[in-house]
Design a protein around this motif. Structure first.
Motif, PDB file in Angstrom:
ATOM      1  N   ILE A   9     -18.046  25.788  -6.396  1.00  0.00           N
ATOM      2  CA  ILE A   9     -18.818  25.679  -7.638  1.00  0.00           C
ATOM      3  C   ILE A   9     -18.052  26.313  -8.802  1.00  0.00           C
ATOM      4  CG2 ILE A   9     -20.997  26.288  -8.765  1.00  0.00           C
ATOM      5  CD1 ILE A   9     -22.140  26.495  -5.812  1.00  0.00           C
ATOM      6  N   HIS A  10     -17.387  27.413  -8.561  1.00  0.00           N
ATOM      7  CA  HIS A  10     -16.510  28.087  -9.528  1.00  0.00           C
ATOM      8  C   HIS A  10     -17.208  28.386 -10.860  1.00  0.00           C
ATOM      9  CE1 HIS A  10     -12.657  28.396  -7.441  1.00  0.00           C
ATOM     10  NE2 HIS A  10     -13.023  27.295  -6.797  1.00  0.00           N
ATOM     11  N   LEU A  35     -20.236  26.409   0.779  1.00  0.00           N
ATOM     12  CA  LEU A  35     -18.956  26.731   1.401  1.00  0.00           C
ATOM     13  C   LEU A  35     -18.101  27.700   0.582  1.00  0.00           C
ATOM     14  CD1 LEU A  35     -17.950  23.212   2.786  1.00  0.00           C
ATOM     15  CD2 LEU A  35     -19.270  25.028   3.891  1.00  0.00           C
ATOM     16  N   GLY A  36     -18.671  28.342  -0.416  1.00  0.00           N
ATOM     17  CA  GLY A  36     -17.979  29.438  -1.073  1.00  0.00           C
ATOM     18  C   GLY A  36     -17.172  29.074  -2.305  1.00  0.00           C
ATOM     19  N   ASP A  37     -16.478  30.081  -2.842  1.00  0.00           N
ATOM     20  CA  ASP A  37     -15.862  30.047  -4.168  1.00  0.00           C
ATOM     21  C   ASP A  37     -16.951  29.743  -5.198  1.00  0.00           C
ATOM     22  OD1 ASP A  37     -13.435  30.802  -3.215  1.00  0.00           O
ATOM     23  OD2 ASP A  37     -12.340  29.043  -3.912  1.00  0.00           O
ATOM     24  N   CYS A  38     -17.863  30.673  -5.293  1.00  0.00           N
ATOM     25  CA  CYS A  38     -19.102  30.461  -6.042  1.00  0.00           C
ATOM     26  C   CYS A  38     -18.945  30.628  -7.551  1.00  0.00           C
ATOM     27  CB  CYS A  38     -20.170  31.445  -5.556  1.00  0.00           C
ATOM     28  SG  CYS A  38     -20.566  31.305  -3.801  1.00  0.00           S
ATOM     29  N   VAL A  39     -18.180  31.635  -7.988  1.00  0.00           N
ATOM     30  CA  VAL A  39     -18.299  32.031  -9.390  1.00  0.00           C
ATOM     31  C   VAL A  39     -16.986  32.139 -10.142  1.00  0.00           C
ATOM     32  CG1 VAL A  39     -20.464  33.258  -8.970  1.00  0.00           C
ATOM     33  CG2 VAL A  39     -18.299  34.493  -8.774  1.00  0.00           C
ATOM     34  N   SER A  40     -15.853  32.159  -9.475  1.00  0.00           N
ATOM     35  CA  SER A  40     -14.571  32.387 -10.150  1.00  0.00           C
ATOM     36  C   SER A  40     -14.265  31.262 -11.127  1.00  0.00           C
ATOM     37  CB  SER A  40     -13.444  32.493  -9.115  1.00  0.00           C
ATOM     38  OG  SER A  40     -12.191  32.622  -9.751  1.00  0.00           O
ATOM     39  N   HIS A  64     -11.811  33.161  -3.372  1.00  0.00           N
ATOM     40  CA  HIS A  64     -12.071  33.697  -4.705  1.00  0.00           C
ATOM     41  C   HIS A  64     -13.313  34.581  -4.723  1.00  0.00           C
ATOM     42  CE1 HIS A  64      -8.895  31.839  -7.020  1.00  0.00           C
ATOM     43  NE2 HIS A  64      -9.065  30.746  -6.306  1.00  0.00           N
ATOM     44  N   ASP A  65     -14.251  34.360  -3.828  1.00  0.00           N
ATOM     45  CA  ASP A  65     -15.365  35.307  -3.698  1.00  0.00           C
ATOM     46  C   ASP A  65     -14.824  36.675  -3.294  1.00  0.00           C
ATOM     47  OD1 ASP A  65     -17.222  33.230  -4.195  1.00  0.00           O
ATOM     48  OD2 ASP A  65     -17.174  32.656  -2.080  1.00  0.00           O
ATOM     49  N   LEU A  96     -21.133  39.107  -2.696  1.00  0.00           N
ATOM     50  CA  LEU A  96     -20.080  38.133  -2.426  1.00  0.00           C
ATOM     51  C   LEU A  96     -19.178  38.607  -1.290  1.00  0.00           C
ATOM     52  CD1 LEU A  96     -18.901  37.005  -5.980  1.00  0.00           C
ATOM     53  CD2 LEU A  96     -20.175  35.639  -4.318  1.00  0.00           C
ATOM     54  N   PHE A  97     -18.776  39.862  -1.349  1.00  0.00           N
ATOM     55  CA  PHE A  97     -17.851  40.371  -0.339  1.00  0.00           C
ATOM     56  C   PHE A  97     -18.488  40.408   1.047  1.00  0.00           C
ATOM     57  CE2 PHE A  97     -15.160  43.511   1.819  1.00  0.00           C
ATOM     58  CZ  PHE A  97     -13.911  42.993   1.502  1.00  0.00           C
ATOM     59  N   ALA A  98     -19.796  40.559   1.104  1.00  0.00           N
ATOM     60  CA  ALA A  98     -20.499  40.674   2.380  1.00  0.00           C
ATOM     61  C   ALA A  98     -20.733  39.326   3.060  1.00  0.00           C
ATOM     62  CB  ALA A  98     -21.842  41.380   2.166  1.00  0.00           C
ATOM     63  N   LEU A  99     -20.420  38.237   2.393  1.00  0.00           N
ATOM     64  CA  LEU A  99     -20.648  36.917   2.991  1.00  0.00           C
ATOM     65  C   LEU A  99     -19.771  36.736   4.227  1.00  0.00           C
ATOM     66  CD1 LEU A  99     -20.720  34.743  -0.256  1.00  0.00           C
ATOM     67  CD2 LEU A  99     -22.679  35.271   1.225  1.00  0.00           C
ATOM     68  N   PRO A 100     -20.250  35.999   5.230  1.00  0.00           N
ATOM     69  CA  PRO A 100     -19.447  35.774   6.437  1.00  0.00           C
ATOM     70  C   PRO A 100     -18.317  34.780   6.173  1.00  0.00           C
ATOM     71  CG  PRO A 100     -21.474  34.504   6.557  1.00  0.00           C
ATOM     72  CD  PRO A 100     -21.586  35.367   5.315  1.00  0.00           C
TER      73      PRO A 100
END
Length: 252
Positions: A9-10, A35-40, A64-65, A96-100
């Motif tokens: 999503i970035h 599937l991640g890379d949510c906000v960068s 990037h998360d 974010l860092f705690a995501l698996p």
């Protein structure tokens, strides 16, 4: 069972909202996986994070998360990660860092960002002449060695390239493409670009067949107000992002 797959999503909350609206119009899904890379990215990182936290989707951590969540004093952060880092709260960065890294979202169905054992190496692609291209089947198969043999479907993102690969005697790999970032350049040697070729927001839907019926994979590309996203990137002094958001290609 019907699963919708979101990836990369970035920070493009406009594209995310368009995808969620399109999914509702298609009847929704039993499960939505991120599937991640949510906000960068130089767009709307905090607004995107707040929206995703409200949705509370099963989510895996992208590279990037992880980078956004790191203390910027520990290493030089890439500009898009720094932009997001500075606009998130400490609690959001910790979330974010705690995501698996990997997540079994249904029996035999595994989600991860890039590879099952690495969040920053390509699974389906290789680099040739400065561009991402499809990797040889043997290489893709080797990269799956960390995957549980019981896995029959794997969801991955990272490359921003939509694709469907069936490994002989192995899983089907489905990458839905990127929701919010249709092209990027990566200066990490060997430097390369990834280009979807259009500004559309992309996501996927998988419908699992009943016994004796095949599964159905659908890669979806929808239009949204990408011009507004491009203007936001320009305000953040990222003209290359603006070009990518408007065209699906990198400049030059």
């Amino acid at each position: 069972m019907r699963i919708a797959i979101l990836a990369d999503i970035h920070g493009n909350v406009l594209a995310l909202e368009a995808v969620l609206d399109d999914l509702r119009q298609r009847g929704g899904a039993d499960l939505v996986v991120n599937l991640g890379d949510c906000v960068s990215g130089p767009l709307w990182p905090r607004e995107t994070m707040e929206r995703l936290q409200g949705l509370d989707l099963p989510t895996v951590r992208g590279n990037h998360d992880r980078r956004v969540a790191r203390d910027p004093l520990e290493d030089a952060m890439w500009p898009s990660d720094r932009y997001a880092h500075d606009r998130l709260t400490p609690a959001q960065r910790e979330a974010l860092f705690a995501l698996p890294v990997t997540l079994e979202v249904a029996p035999g169905v595994v989600a991860f960002h890039a590879r099952p054992d690495h969040d920053e190496k390509y699974l389906n692609e290789t680099i040739a002449d400065g561009r991402l291209v499809r990797a040889p089947l043997a290489a893709i198969t080797r990269r799956l060695k960390a995957l549980d043999p019981a896995c029959r479907i794997a969801f991955c993102g990272h490359s921003h390239r939509s694709g469907l690969i069936h490994i002989p005697d192995g899983p089907v790999i489905f990458n839905p493409g990127s929701i919010g970032c249709p092209a990027y350049d990566d200066s990490t040697p060997p430097a390369h670009v990834s280009e979807q070729g259009s500004p559309h927001a992309r996501y996927g839907i998988v419908e699992f067949g009943e016994p004796g019926r095949p599964d159905r994979f659908e890669a979806i590309a929808i239009d949204y107000d990408h011009e507004a996203a491009a203007r936001q990137a320009e305000q953040a002094e990222r003209p290359e992002w603006a070009h990518a958001l408007r065209t699906g290609f990198m400049p030059g």
